[in-house]
Design an enzyme around this catalytic site. Structure first.
Site, PDB file in Angstrom:
ATOM      1  N   ARG A  88      -8.191 -20.334  -0.392  1.00  0.00           N
ATOM      2  CA  ARG A  88      -7.203 -20.075   0.649  1.00  0.00           C
ATOM      3  C   ARG A  88      -6.128 -21.164   0.719  1.00  0.00           C
ATOM      4  O   ARG A  88      -6.317 -22.228   1.304  1.00  0.00           O
ATOM      5  CB  ARG A  88      -7.884 -19.929   2.016  1.00  0.00           C
ATOM      6  CG  ARG A  88      -6.929 -19.383   3.076  1.00  0.00           C
ATOM      7  CD  ARG A  88      -7.587 -19.295   4.450  1.00  0.00           C
ATOM      8  NE  ARG A  88      -6.691 -18.645   5.400  1.00  0.00           N
ATOM      9  CZ  ARG A  88      -5.653 -19.237   5.994  1.00  0.00           C
ATOM     10  NH1 ARG A  88      -5.387 -20.520   5.734  1.00  0.00           N
ATOM     11  NH2 ARG A  88      -4.886 -18.572   6.838  1.00  0.00           N
ATOM     12  N   LYS A 106       6.520  -1.957   2.025  1.00  0.00           N
ATOM     13  CA  LYS A 106       5.329  -1.323   2.595  1.00  0.00           C
ATOM     14  C   LYS A 106       4.133  -2.250   2.429  1.00  0.00           C
ATOM     15  O   LYS A 106       3.260  -2.059   1.572  1.00  0.00           O
ATOM     16  CB  LYS A 106       5.084   0.045   1.945  1.00  0.00           C
ATOM     17  CG  LYS A 106       4.199   0.960   2.777  1.00  0.00           C
ATOM     18  CD  LYS A 106       4.254   2.386   2.261  1.00  0.00           C
ATOM     19  CE  LYS A 106       3.321   3.309   3.030  1.00  0.00           C
ATOM     20  NZ  LYS A 106       3.730   3.528   4.427  1.00  0.00           N
ATOM     21  N   LEU A 144      11.266   1.380   7.045  1.00  0.00           N
ATOM     22  CA  LEU A 144      10.677   1.809   5.783  1.00  0.00           C
ATOM     23  C   LEU A 144      11.292   3.155   5.407  1.00  0.00           C
ATOM     24  O   LEU A 144      11.283   4.089   6.217  1.00  0.00           O
ATOM     25  CB  LEU A 144       9.158   1.958   5.913  1.00  0.00           C
ATOM     26  CG  LEU A 144       8.462   2.408   4.638  1.00  0.00           C
ATOM     27  CD1 LEU A 144       8.461   1.292   3.602  1.00  0.00           C
ATOM     28  CD2 LEU A 144       7.048   2.877   4.931  1.00  0.00           C
ATOM     29  N   ARG A 164       8.026   3.600  -5.015  1.00  0.00           N
ATOM     30  CA  ARG A 164       8.133   2.715  -3.856  1.00  0.00           C
ATOM     31  C   ARG A 164       7.113   1.587  -3.946  1.00  0.00           C
ATOM     32  O   ARG A 164       7.401   0.439  -3.587  1.00  0.00           O
ATOM     33  CB  ARG A 164       7.951   3.512  -2.559  1.00  0.00           C
ATOM     34  CG  ARG A 164       8.243   2.692  -1.308  1.00  0.00           C
ATOM     35  CD  ARG A 164       8.302   3.535  -0.052  1.00  0.00           C
ATOM     36  NE  ARG A 164       7.016   4.175   0.230  1.00  0.00           N
ATOM     37  CZ  ARG A 164       6.808   4.986   1.267  1.00  0.00           C
ATOM     38  NH1 ARG A 164       7.806   5.270   2.092  1.00  0.00           N
ATOM     39  NH2 ARG A 164       5.627   5.524   1.476  1.00  0.00           N
ATOM     40  N   TYR A 207       0.829  -1.207   0.000  1.00  0.00           N
ATOM     41  CA  TYR A 207       0.000   0.000   0.000  1.00  0.00           C
ATOM     42  C   TYR A 207       0.861   1.252   0.000  1.00  0.00           C
ATOM     43  O   TYR A 207       2.073   1.201   0.208  1.00  0.00           O
ATOM     44  CB  TYR A 207      -0.922   0.010   1.220  1.00  0.00           C
ATOM     45  CG  TYR A 207      -0.241   0.427   2.517  1.00  0.00           C
ATOM     46  CD1 TYR A 207      -0.426   1.713   3.044  1.00  0.00           C
ATOM     47  CD2 TYR A 207       0.584  -0.450   3.219  1.00  0.00           C
ATOM     48  CE1 TYR A 207       0.193   2.095   4.229  1.00  0.00           C
ATOM     49  CE2 TYR A 207       1.201  -0.079   4.406  1.00  0.00           C
ATOM     50  CZ  TYR A 207       1.006   1.204   4.906  1.00  0.00           C
ATOM     51  OH  TYR A 207       1.627   1.582   6.068  1.00  0.00           O
ATOM     52  N   GLU A 218      12.657   2.897  14.137  1.00  0.00           N
ATOM     53  CA  GLU A 218      11.723   3.918  13.635  1.00  0.00           C
ATOM     54  C   GLU A 218      10.456   3.876  14.463  1.00  0.00           C
ATOM     55  O   GLU A 218      10.306   3.052  15.369  1.00  0.00           O
ATOM     56  CB  GLU A 218      11.401   3.666  12.164  1.00  0.00           C
ATOM     57  CG  GLU A 218      10.750   2.321  11.899  1.00  0.00           C
ATOM     58  CD  GLU A 218      10.464   2.063  10.431  1.00  0.00           C
ATOM     59  OE1 GLU A 218      10.517   3.018   9.633  1.00  0.00           O
ATOM     60  OE2 GLU A 218      10.182   0.901  10.086  1.00  0.00           O
TER      61      GLU A 218
END
Length: 273
Positions: free
Chosen positions: A97, A143, A199, A49, A30, A175
């Site tokens: 699944r 991300k 990140l 990114r 995302y 971070e």
């Protein structure tokens, strides 16, 4: 209106399949981008990114980066977004699944907009942060929508009357739960190296650009919590908080007001906006 792949659909009509791999596995990526006065801030960097994250998890995007750019831009116009954010994600799609990648998979892009004002009070006056162990996986540079470790860290901040949690791995500050962390010492900027433990934020990149322009040393170097306590200034950065001063870490006061370097960076950031 919500963007689902190449279609703009009223939110109440959007359907998310129960077997979407994003829903069942967190198998997706995302981005969150800022919009100021109807204009997108640093969209190209966010899309680069996104493309990198997709490559790292072997996910095929449902359309080209240029097409995604055009769709996001159109979504902002359709929703008449002035100041706020655009959230968009890509999952590996719908399949029975099984942990392994499905055959003939078709990824799903979803995007929506939200009105969101700048947090000017905290940007101007600073915040308190707390610290906790960094329990996340070893690919924090991707991300991914699988954010449970970050969620727990953010909740820890809320439960301790703080605005953010700074994470520590093997005695090294990494971070925040949703931000990059900086300290200032003797006029120099220090932040964790852009490796797999953090990140690499878009606003982090902007701070580096500003520092180079102003002749401020931008040093990617590991540091401990003890070094944070001895810092002259501290701040966090992200798309939503911009450059936000940190005045207190746990029970230790770093400063009583935002420092001069932090304010200088903020002023230059405002000029960019």
């Amino acid at each position: 209106m919500i963007l689902v792949n190449d279609q703009f659909i009223p939110r109440e009509n959007v359907h998310i399949d129960i077997e979407d791999r994003g829903y069942q596995f967190g198998d997706g990526i995302y981005e969150v981008i800022r919009v100021y006065d109807g204009k997108i801030f640093r969209l190209d960097q966010h899309l680069l990114r996104l493309e990198r994250s997709a490559k790292e998890i072997k996910l095929v995007l449902p359309m080209s980066i240029q097409e995604i750019k055009e769709k996001i831009t159109k979504l902002i116009a359709i929703n008449n977004l002035s100041t706020g954010i655009v959230y968009f994600q890509v999952t590996r799609g719908v399949a029975p699944r099984e942990h392994s990648f499905p055959n003939n998979r078709v990824s799903v892009l979803t995007a929506y907009t939200t009105e969101k004002e700048r947090p000017l009070d905290k940007i101007q006056n600073g915040i308190k942060v707390v610290t906790t162990e960094d329990i996340r996986w070893l690919r924090c540079d991707i991300k991914t929508i699988n954010l449970l470790g970050n969620v727990l860290a953010k909740q820890f901040a809320i439960e301790n009357q703080a605005d953010e949690t700074i994470q520590i791995r093997n005695n090294i500050v990494t971070e925040g739960s949703s931000s990059n962390f900086f300290i200032v010492k003797n006029g120099n900027l220090y932040t964790h190296p852009a490796n797999n433990f953090i990140l690499k934020g878009i606003t982090r990149d902007v701070v580096e650009e500003i520092a180079q322009k102003l002749g401020i040393k931008f040093i990617e170097q590991e540091f401990s919590l003890n070094e944070v306590y001895k810092a002259d200034e501290a701040f966090i950065t992200s798309t939503t908080v911009e450059i936000m001063p940190v005045l207190q870490v746990n029970d230790t006061k770093i400063s009583h007001q935002p420092g001069q370097i932090t304010k200088t960076l903020q002023n230059e950031f405002s000029k960019l906006l």
